[in-house]
Design an enzyme around this catalytic site. Sequence first.
Site, PDB file in Angstrom:
ATOM      1  N   LYS A  93       0.778  -1.122  -0.073  1.00  0.00           N
ATOM      2  CA  LYS A  93       0.069   0.115  -0.013  1.00  0.00           C
ATOM      3  C   LYS A  93       0.811   1.204   0.133  1.00  0.00           C
ATOM      4  CE  LYS A  93      -3.791  -1.730   2.653  1.00  0.00           C
ATOM      5  NZ  LYS A  93      -4.795  -1.907   3.649  1.00  0.00           N
ATOM      6  N   ARG A  94       2.045   1.219   0.799  1.00  0.00           N
ATOM      7  CA  ARG A  94       2.747   2.514   1.055  1.00  0.00           C
ATOM      8  C   ARG A  94       3.691   2.771  -0.238  1.00  0.00           C
ATOM      9  NH1 ARG A  94      -0.991   3.881   2.714  1.00  0.00           N
ATOM     10  NH2 ARG A  94      -1.693   3.366   4.681  1.00  0.00           N
TER      11      ARG A  94
END
Length: 448
Positions: free
Chosen positions: A216-217
């Site tokens: 996600k990051r």
Amino acid sequence: MTDPAIVRFAPSPTGPPHLGNLRTALFDWLLARATGGRFLLRIDDTDQSRYNPSAEADMMGLLRWLGLDWDEGPDAGGPHAPYRQSERLLLYQQAAEKLIEVGHAFRPADEPDIVRLKTPSSGTITLQDAIRGEIQFDFDRVPQNPVLIKSDGFPTYHLATVVDDWAMGITHVLRGEEWIPSTPLHLQMFEALEYPPPQFIHLPLVTDHEGKKLKKRDPSFEARTYREAGFLPEAVVNYLALLGWHPGTEQEIFSPQELIESFTIANFQKSPAAFNEDRLRWFNQQHMMRLSDDDLMRRALPFLEAVYPDAAAHNESWIITLIHAVREELITLADAPASTGFAFEYGPLTEDAQTTLRTEQALPVISAFQSAAEALQSFDSESTSGLLRELRSQFKASYGWGGRAVMFPLRAALTGSIAGPHLSDVVALLGKAETLRRIEHTLAIMKS
Ligand code: GLU
């Protein structure tokens, strides 16, 4: 036709939205629009420790950019308001009380201000997933007695999502495959609360090109990166729709409307979908090719202005001509400044340009062009291409020089480079005064 689907996109406002989030929103939107249903935006903000105040607005901005309009939501309102979970705490507390009453939840003696689900110690529960079919879970293998209400009075995701999906009349829950292990808990609560469960559609994972789950990051997956890099929203929509879904035909390029018309739940795939930025660039180029000059100009203008602040001061037809001249070179809108730079500034010569200016053709060609251009009245691209054609045939007839030998020195003199759009377009865009100024400048360098 299937019944109208009521779907919700339920982002947690914890960080910058990534393409995976938007893919889920897109499938929600497609299902709602394909069935004449409703698309709800719900903000799952019950985790106060991970709350990020700009994430909600960022998400809305990106959804709007992609054209994924919602029928109900925190800003739009609607019959199920409020749409932020932090504003619905009473509902969760009531549901928790009911679960306690029917024996499916409890307040532990040593933690009296929290509520936990009472997971059965044996038995199974079955999920009917639209993509994966039947999945059976053994209760002894699901997370035991998870927290439903925390000591701060806020619900956890599990309780809040079940309560709201029911209260908001959600018919289809679309979410990433990583939520499958939570589903038995949700199904248990639906059953205990006597709520009919929605149809679950667990979307296949998105991986990187090596098949690893995307983090996600990872900034290369952040949605705003693509907006800032000049990708067209319709190209991103097209590409994301094909990450885990297929139209059942060979067609690859879809407008959002065509996606709605082709969309069916039956065409989701089970296997993970690999995100490939080169593919996305290809889709973008295809969609760029389909835009009119006018539309392309409007969209490219902010990117031009970021580099050349006075770009918009030029008249519109000049900018359209400019964009038209370079459009084949553009893959994203952000390529526009580099491709059109010659029209706004006259930079140092590239090495190739310098080499070209040292050829024996350079001086006679540039001088001949100078006289012809001085004499030319109209500088539209028809006249300038006439002038260049004539010049080429003269040098061919008199000296046997080829087209490139004649054009390259002129191109170098006028743009500082030997690549770029048609020279007749370049000359017409620069206009007489600037064309002659650049020619004089080059001649001065060559003679010094
Ligand atoms: N708030 C959850 C998330 O961020 C929603 C999951 C679901 O759709 O149930 O992904």
